[in-house]
Design a protein around this motif. Structure first.
Motif, short mmCIF file in Angstrom:
data_model
loop_
_atom_site.label_atom_id
_atom_site.label_comp_id
_atom_site.label_asym_id
_atom_site.label_seq_id
_atom_site.Cartn_x
_atom_site.Cartn_y
_atom_site.Cartn_z
N SER A 360 -35.92 52.44 -40.72
CA SER A 360 -36.80 51.57 -39.94
C SER A 360 -38.26 51.83 -40.31
CB SER A 360 -36.59 51.80 -38.44
OG SER A 360 -35.26 51.49 -38.07
N ASN A 361 -38.61 53.09 -40.52
CA ASN A 361 -39.98 53.41 -40.92
C ASN A 361 -40.31 52.86 -42.29
OD1 ASN A 361 -40.48 54.80 -38.55
ND2 ASN A 361 -39.78 56.75 -39.38
N ARG A 364 -40.86 49.19 -41.97
CA ARG A 364 -42.04 48.83 -41.20
C ARG A 364 -43.33 49.27 -41.86
NH1 ARG A 364 -40.82 51.61 -37.20
NH2 ARG A 364 -39.48 50.07 -36.19
N HIS A 365 -43.33 50.44 -42.50
CA HIS A 365 -44.57 51.05 -42.97
C HIS A 365 -44.67 51.17 -44.48
CE1 HIS A 365 -45.38 52.09 -38.82
NE2 HIS A 365 -44.18 52.64 -38.74
N PRO A 395 -49.34 48.43 -45.30
CA PRO A 395 -48.56 47.93 -44.16
C PRO A 395 -49.45 47.28 -43.12
CG PRO A 395 -48.83 50.29 -43.99
CD PRO A 395 -49.44 49.89 -45.31
N SER A 398 -49.55 48.62 -36.69
CA SER A 398 -48.48 48.62 -35.69
C SER A 398 -49.01 49.20 -34.40
CB SER A 398 -47.28 49.44 -36.17
OG SER A 398 -47.68 50.77 -36.47
N ARG A 488 -47.72 56.52 -42.74
CA ARG A 488 -47.06 55.68 -41.76
C ARG A 488 -46.85 56.48 -40.49
NH1 ARG A 488 -42.25 56.48 -45.37
NH2 ARG A 488 -40.76 57.79 -44.26
N THR A 490 -44.31 56.65 -36.90
CA THR A 490 -43.02 56.22 -36.40
C THR A 490 -43.17 55.62 -35.04
OG1 THR A 490 -42.70 58.43 -35.56
CG2 THR A 490 -41.78 57.95 -37.72
N GLU A 491 -42.32 54.66 -34.72
CA GLU A 491 -42.44 53.98 -33.44
C GLU A 491 -41.11 53.92 -32.74
OE1 GLU A 491 -46.00 50.96 -34.81
OE2 GLU A 491 -44.07 50.21 -34.20
#
Length: 495
Positions: A360-361, A364-365, A395, A398, A488, A490-491
């Motif tokens: 996912s990271n 996303r990033h 990126p 976020s 990046r 993480t979310e």
């Protein structure tokens, strides 16, 4: 042709000179107009610079006030020097004791005013009274330092008493021949007090804002940690509840599998079943508080909603996860090495979540990058490697809580494993985790019968390796305080 050649050479020389002039002008513009100076290092000299300014001003007040009182005011030179020394000393003393320095400055002003008044005559030159110029400067410094150091009420009270003393000396007592300075002095004193109070209020507001920001960041980190732990507990609840239910059922069925079981066996199995049911009840009761406010809408591994008791994912669902990530536009390759053996449910769940969060990271990033997932099955555990190449573009920003890496670390710490998350030399990123199959609380752990502290006196493994010292193919034994993500953050856990 020769004339044309001369003209071209002349033009080239002019262009060369023009280019040189342009470069010189650009250098001068960069050096003298837009150049940013290096920040001054924190040093003792900078911290004591205001004190030096006040001391230098106090020296000027000492010399000027002594000359005014002695030469223009007719006061004895020795006495005039003492009065000037008191006013100059009040300026320096105000750096540490502003209230006491204000009293000293007021006393010096009153003594000097009455000393000059006694020397006044009707035919002499007019003297600035009751505040001499040097005395006004000295009291301005004292009131400014007072307003910067004490509460607003105290500063206003000091200003009011100063104005009252000035009114009494000039308006009620008076003198024969002088140039009044009381009104101007009071106005200047009021301006200085307002300025000092405003600066003090601004400094207090900035300090309070910094404290609130720090507390908010700490509270956010604490809340994020608790949320991650609660999420992990909710996921492991189903795994533990499953095993406890199996124990209860096996204890109930075991007497039926034995012909004429003795009463002692029935009682022991009944006790096992009863304890399992009680433990399961308590487990559900305690972990029930960790459920979300709306348990009917829990998040599934794929980002949807599921029932509150949906089965937790394992490595068998890793292919479906990878296909989901590929459908989102990320190129992912998977590799597996080693002989796969049955893993504890907690290890499988943690490995699945780590791969899910890492991919996912990347999605996303690291736009445009490719990812690689490598699972290495070892006799003592499972190694999970997720790497990605250098992103092709920056990126998008976020807005997340940034607790993906925190969740990985919590899962690895729960299993007594190791985790590293660090950038690669080629611009990519790597997340490597080692999850041992026998944690500290398992039967073969350090306190179990097969562990080094158990009754057998051995480590309970096929070789001398341990989770803290994995073989060369395992990730380096970096502590859980691994360096934070650089390119990046993480979310969420959903891809």
């Amino acid at each position: 042709m020769s004339r044309v050649g001369r003209v071209m050479r002349w033009g080239s020389r002019r262009m060369t000179r023009g280019g040189r002039v342009e470069r010189v002008l650009r250098v001068l513009h960069d050096d003298l107009w837009t150049w940013r100076s290096d920040p001054l290092p924190p040093s003792v000299w900078l911290r004591w610079f205001p004190h030096g300014v006040v001391c230098l001003a106090a020296l000027g007040v000492l010399l000027g006030d002594a000359a005014q009182l002695g030469e223009n005011g007719g006061v004895d030179p020795g006495f005039a020097f003492l009065i000037a020394l008191a006013q100059a000393g009040a300026m320096v003393f105000a750096l540490w004791r502003p209230v006491a320095a204000w009293w000293l400055s007021m006393a010096a002003m009153l003594v000097g005013a009455f000393a000059v008044r006694s020397e006044m005559d009707a035919g002499g030159a007019k003297f600035t009274w009751p505040w001499p110029v040097a005395g006004i400067i000295a009291h301005l410094f004292v009131l400014l330092l007072l307003a910067l150091r004490v509460r607003t009420r105290v500063a206003v009270e000091a200003l009011a008493l100063t104005a009252l003393a000035t009114y009494v000396v000039q308006g009620l007592v008076g003198a024969l021949n002088y140039q009044p300075t009381g009104q101007l002095a009071v106005i200047l004193f009021a301006v200085v007090v307002v300025l000092g109070t405003a600066l003090r209020g601004r400094r207090e507001a900035r300090t309070e804002l910094a404290q609130q920001t720090s507390l908010t960041a700490e509270e956010r980190a604490r809340r994020t940690l608790l949320e991650e732990r609660g999420r992990i507990a909710r996921e492991l609840h189903d795994v533990v509840a499953h095993h406890m239910s199996v124990i209860s059922i096996q204890a109930q069925v075991a007497p039926l599998l034995v012909e004429n079981p003795p009463d002692e066996l029935k009682e022991n199995l009944a006790g096992i079943r009863q304890n399992a049911l009680e433990a399961l009840t308590e487990l559900r009761r305690v972990l029930g508080v960790l459920r979300s406010e709306h348990p009917d809408a829990l998040e599934t591994p794929d980002g949807g909603d599921a029932a509150p008791h949906a089965p937790q994912p394992t490595l068998d669902r890793l292919d479906a996860l990878v296909e989901n990530i590929r459908a989102a536009g990320l190129t992912v390759t998977t590799e597996t090495s080693g002989t796969r053996t049955p893993l504890p449910p907690g290890v499988e769940l943690s490995a699945y979540r780590i791969v899910q969060e890492a991919l996912s990271n990347v999605l996303r990033h690291a736009p445009g990058a490719t990812a690689r997932v490598h699972l290495t099955h070892l006799p003592i555990g499972l190694r999970v490697d997720v790497t990605n190449t250098r992103p092709e573009r920056a990126p998008a920003p976020s807005q997340g809580a940034g607790h993906g890496l925190l969740g990985m670390r919590e899962r690895v710490a729960m299993l007594d494993g190791t985790l590293t998350a660090q950038p690669l030399p080629d611009g990519g990123y790597q997340v490597a985790a080692f999850l041992p199959t026998d944690g500290p609380d398992s039967p073969d752990g350090p306190g179990g019968p097969g562990g080094p502290d158990g009754p057998d006196g051995r480590d309970g493994r096929d070789g001398p390796l341990s989770p803290s010292t994995p073989p060369s193919s395992t990730p380096p034994s970096t502590p859980l305080s691994a360096p934070p993500l650089t390119h990046r953050s993480t979310e969420d856990d959903a891809p």
